[in-house]
Design a protein around this motif. Sequence first.
Motif, PDB file in Angstrom:
ATOM      1  N   HIS A  69      62.250  80.109 -16.940  1.00  6.45           N
ATOM      2  CA  HIS A  69      61.319  79.594 -17.945  1.00  6.45           C
ATOM      3  C   HIS A  69      59.935  79.444 -17.313  1.00  6.45           C
ATOM      4  N   VAL A  92      63.884  67.635 -23.588  1.00 10.48           N
ATOM      5  CA  VAL A  92      64.068  68.866 -22.806  1.00 10.48           C
ATOM      6  C   VAL A  92      64.137  68.532 -21.315  1.00 10.48           C
ATOM      7  N   SER A 117      67.874  75.864 -22.471  1.00  8.94           N
ATOM      8  CA  SER A 117      68.198  77.231 -22.889  1.00  8.94           C
ATOM      9  C   SER A 117      69.051  77.294 -24.153  1.00  8.94           C
ATOM     10  N   ASN A 118      68.851  76.317 -25.015  1.00 12.21           N
ATOM     11  CA  ASN A 118      69.455  76.339 -26.342  1.00 12.21           C
ATOM     12  C   ASN A 118      70.984  76.436 -26.264  1.00 12.21           C
ATOM     13  N   ASP A 119      71.591  77.417 -26.957  1.00 11.26           N
ATOM     14  CA  ASP A 119      73.055  77.473 -26.976  1.00 11.26           C
ATOM     15  C   ASP A 119      73.648  77.984 -25.668  1.00 11.26           C
ATOM     16  N   ARG A 120      72.787  78.300 -24.687  1.00 15.92           N
ATOM     17  CA  ARG A 120      73.279  78.697 -23.366  1.00 15.92           C
ATOM     18  C   ARG A 120      73.185  77.557 -22.344  1.00 15.92           C
ATOM     19  N   ASN A 121      72.845  76.371 -22.808  1.00 15.37           N
ATOM     20  CA  ASN A 121      72.847  75.239 -21.879  1.00 15.37           C
ATOM     21  C   ASN A 121      74.229  75.003 -21.282  1.00 15.37           C
ATOM     22  N   SER A 126      69.024  76.454 -15.189  1.00 14.19           N
ATOM     23  CA  SER A 126      67.670  76.710 -15.687  1.00 14.19           C
ATOM     24  C   SER A 126      66.620  76.357 -14.640  1.00 14.19           C
ATOM     25  N   HIS A 167      64.313  83.061 -20.772  1.00 14.55           N
ATOM     26  CA  HIS A 167      64.521  82.291 -22.001  1.00 14.55           C
ATOM     27  C   HIS A 167      64.394  83.224 -23.213  1.00 14.55           C
ATOM     28  N   THR A 171      66.711  83.471 -26.835  1.00 16.87           N
ATOM     29  CA  THR A 171      66.259  83.071 -28.174  1.00 16.87           C
ATOM     30  C   THR A 171      65.156  83.942 -28.757  1.00 16.87           C
ATOM     31  N   LYS A 173      62.112  83.581 -27.677  1.00 16.04           N
ATOM     32  CA  LYS A 173      60.884  82.818 -27.408  1.00 16.04           C
ATOM     33  C   LYS A 173      60.075  83.510 -26.312  1.00 16.04           C
TER      34      LYS A 173
END
Length: 207
Positions: A69, A92, A117-121, A126, A167, A171, A173
């Motif tokens: 990121h 976050v 990392s959204n649904d990959r947390n 990260s 990232h 997503t 982003k």
Amino acid sequence: NRIFAFFFFFLIGDWLIAVYLNFFVISNNKVQKAKETEIPEWVDKQIIHKHSTARTGILLDDIKNIVIHYVGNPNTSAKNNRDYFNKPSTGVSSHFIVGLSGEIIQCVPIYERSAASNDRNKDTLSIETCHPDESGKFNQATYNSLVKLTAYLCYQFDLKQDDVIRHYDVTGKICPKYYVENEDEWENFKKDVGKAIDDYRKAEKNN
């Protein structure tokens, strides 16, 4: 028909065992290894406090990728961003932040989920990276430390350079901005990570 049924259940049984080993035993082994892994002395551990969003304390399910990121605020330090993650109102966080002078701060234990990392947390580590200006390009000190840290994590958890993702790849982003807008530089970064992974492996063999 009985012979067919026997072989069918025999094959299905092998498949179920393989799935179990892959998704539960191997995954749990990586998380257990993360609990036992000693963070190198060149990383400054400043773990943020537990609260309901940025650091929940929930364990990872697995470690499948390293996600890169960039911080949203140019010319801020790793400490600035770590302290922001530590606020009770912040939603976050990342496992690590690489700063403008090449300093590396750990914010979340590597066996817990970050909020980056959204649904990959659930199955990634990260790394947030500081940058001096709006271009999002990292300076040399930051870049060198990012390569070193990323390769170290890959080496520890048996990942390859292609297991390092942005990232953006999760997503869509625009993060990290410079590496989304400059694909060739992203590929060069991964190549440098690959070389550094090889260096860690060579050093292990020589010890």
